[in-house]
Design a protein around this motif. Structure first.
Motif, short mmCIF file in Angstrom:
data_model
loop_
_atom_site.label_atom_id
_atom_site.label_comp_id
_atom_site.label_asym_id
_atom_site.label_seq_id
_atom_site.Cartn_x
_atom_site.Cartn_y
_atom_site.Cartn_z
N VAL A 99 0.87 -1.04 -0.08
CA VAL A 99 -0.06 0.21 0.29
C VAL A 99 1.01 1.57 -0.20
O VAL A 99 1.70 1.46 0.91
CB VAL A 99 -0.94 -0.19 1.12
N PRO A 100 0.71 2.42 -0.37
CA PRO A 100 1.52 3.53 -1.03
C PRO A 100 1.40 4.45 0.23
O PRO A 100 0.24 4.50 0.93
CB PRO A 100 0.80 4.06 -2.44
N LEU A 101 2.01 4.79 1.15
CA LEU A 101 1.78 5.79 2.04
C LEU A 101 0.83 6.85 1.50
O LEU A 101 0.13 7.27 2.00
CB LEU A 101 2.82 6.09 2.45
N MET A 102 0.94 7.18 0.12
CA MET A 102 0.43 8.49 -0.31
C MET A 102 -0.64 7.96 -0.68
O MET A 102 -2.34 9.05 -1.07
CB MET A 102 0.83 8.66 -2.33
N ILE A 103 -1.79 6.99 -0.11
CA ILE A 103 -3.55 6.45 0.08
C ILE A 103 -3.86 6.93 0.70
O ILE A 103 -4.19 7.38 0.84
CB ILE A 103 -3.43 4.51 -0.41
N GLY A 104 -2.83 6.64 2.23
CA GLY A 104 -3.00 7.09 3.60
C GLY A 104 -3.38 8.91 3.47
O GLY A 104 -4.22 9.52 3.90
N VAL A 105 -2.35 9.27 2.48
CA VAL A 105 -2.40 10.60 2.67
C VAL A 105 -3.78 11.01 1.23
O VAL A 105 -4.22 11.80 2.14
CB VAL A 105 -1.10 11.28 1.72
N ASN A 106 -3.93 10.15 0.53
CA ASN A 106 -5.49 10.83 0.04
C ASN A 106 -6.47 10.52 0.78
O ASN A 106 -7.34 11.59 0.37
CB ASN A 106 -5.26 9.86 -1.18
N TRP A 107 -6.48 9.29 1.66
CA TRP A 107 -8.08 9.95 2.51
C TRP A 107 -7.77 10.82 3.74
O TRP A 107 -8.94 10.78 3.47
CB TRP A 107 -7.62 8.22 3.06
N ALA A 108 -6.65 11.18 3.70
CA ALA A 108 -6.70 12.38 5.02
C ALA A 108 -6.72 13.58 3.98
O ALA A 108 -8.13 14.28 4.58
CB ALA A 108 -5.42 12.77 5.95
N ILE A 109 -6.59 13.79 2.67
CA ILE A 109 -6.90 14.60 2.14
C ILE A 109 -8.95 15.31 1.61
O ILE A 109 -9.35 16.04 2.09
CB ILE A 109 -6.00 15.06 1.01
N LEU A 110 -8.51 14.00 0.83
CA LEU A 110 -10.95 13.64 0.66
C LEU A 110 -11.65 13.67 1.69
O LEU A 110 -12.43 15.08 1.39
CB LEU A 110 -10.55 12.36 -0.33
N THR A 111 -11.17 13.32 2.91
CA THR A 111 -11.57 13.13 4.09
C THR A 111 -11.97 14.69 5.03
O THR A 111 -13.22 14.95 4.76
CB THR A 111 -11.73 12.46 5.43
N TYR A 112 -11.28 15.21 4.97
CA TYR A 112 -10.67 16.75 4.72
C TYR A 112 -11.76 17.11 4.29
O TYR A 112 -12.59 18.59 5.10
CB TYR A 112 -9.59 17.70 5.35
N CYS A 113 -11.54 17.50 2.55
CA CYS A 113 -11.68 18.39 1.99
C CYS A 113 -13.67 17.85 2.41
O CYS A 113 -14.64 19.56 1.85
CB CYS A 113 -11.95 18.07 0.65
N THR A 114 -14.14 16.60 1.87
CA THR A 114 -15.27 16.76 1.81
C THR A 114 -16.13 16.86 2.92
O THR A 114 -17.26 17.27 2.97
CB THR A 114 -15.31 14.65 1.21
N ALA A 115 -15.42 16.56 4.31
CA ALA A 115 -16.16 17.33 5.21
C ALA A 115 -15.97 18.57 5.44
O ALA A 115 -17.45 18.77 6.02
CB ALA A 115 -15.45 16.34 6.67
N ALA A 116 -15.18 19.38 5.35
CA ALA A 116 -15.53 20.65 5.08
C ALA A 116 -16.42 21.48 4.19
O ALA A 116 -18.19 21.62 4.10
CB ALA A 116 -14.51 21.60 4.79
N MET A 117 -16.56 20.51 3.12
CA MET A 117 -17.86 20.47 2.24
C MET A 117 -19.49 20.11 2.79
O MET A 117 -20.66 21.41 3.11
CB MET A 117 -18.07 20.55 0.84
N ALA A 118 -19.37 19.25 3.61
CA ALA A 118 -20.74 18.31 4.52
C ALA A 118 -21.19 18.92 5.16
O ALA A 118 -22.10 20.16 5.43
CB ALA A 118 -20.15 17.00 4.73
N ARG A 119 -20.46 19.95 5.68
CA ARG A 119 -20.45 20.65 7.08
C ARG A 119 -20.94 21.86 6.72
O ARG A 119 -21.83 23.07 7.68
CB ARG A 119 -19.11 21.21 8.33
N ALA A 120 -20.35 22.59 6.08
CA ALA A 120 -21.18 23.56 5.73
C ALA A 120 -22.85 23.72 4.44
O ALA A 120 -23.91 24.83 4.48
CB ALA A 120 -20.48 24.32 3.83
N ILE A 121 -22.99 22.29 4.76
CA ILE A 121 -24.15 22.06 3.98
C ILE A 121 -25.50 21.59 5.24
O ILE A 121 -26.92 21.94 5.59
CB ILE A 121 -24.16 20.97 3.05
#
Length: 208
Positions: A99-121
């Protein structure tokens, strides 16, 4: 530096990397540009942290999706659990147990970004976590098309099973619940630009 100036610089960097990446991959230098995918992900992560003024609580919180993401991907790659049978290519960089370490980074990025968008709704953590998980699955559907071409990852026989999307939804919902319990304030605009940039990047290669 003021928050507005940080945001302006960050938005410029996001779209510079995105547009340069699309043009580069469409050129004869495709392999070279794809080999630096890891750098693009690290830049996104750094911009999120920078726009939060190097907040330690945020950094610790991002370890939640990183850790859970790495664990579930390990189970998927090595045992076919959660997401199905697949393996990672070479363009996401260094791997641990497949498993590439960048996949863990990708999970962190996508979770934060989608959380910010969802909380705005919606402010309810349950509803915003559901919205965040749905957003991540939506993006994954688009990413899956180009992933084998970019040597990111590929499922057995080239077929993405329904199990993958179900696994993504429940894993994403879990990490959203945990992340949103730790972080109460999100940077919406930087998150929106990163999400749209990723969406534009992968949507481009559905067409081209």
């Amino acid at each position: 530096m003021s928050p507005n100036r940080k945001l302006t610089i960050s938005i410029f960097i996001i779209w510079l990397f995105t547009i340069a990446g699309i043009i580069g991959i469409l050129s004869v230098y495709e392999d070279w540009f794809l080999s630096f995918t890891w750098l693009n992900l690290l830049v996104y992560l750094w911009l999120i942290i920078w726009n939060n003024s190097l907040n330690r609580r945020l950094i610790l919180a991002l370890l939640i999706p990183f850790g859970i993401g790495m664990l579930t991907e390990y189970l998927g790659v090595n045992y076919g659990l959660i997401f199905g049978n697949y393996e990672y290519g070479d363009n996401l960089g260094f791997k641990m147990y497949g498993v590439p370490l960048m996949i863990g980074v990708n999970w962190a990025i996508l979770t934060y970004c989608t959380a910010a968008m969802a909380r705005a709704i919606h402010k309810s953590i349950i509803i915003s976590s559901l919205l965040g998980a749905i957003s991540m699955v939506f993006l994954d559907v688009i990413m899956e098309v180009s992933a084998p071409r970019f040597d990111f990852w590929e499922f057995d026989e080239g077929v993405v099973p329904l199990q993958n999307y179900v696994g993504w939804f429940f894993t994403a919902f879990l990490v959203h619940l945990l992340l949103q319990k730790v972080i109460k304030v999100f940077r919406f605009r930087i998150s929106l630009h990163i999400f749209i940039a990723i969406l534009v990047f992968f949507t481009t290669f559905l067409i081209v």
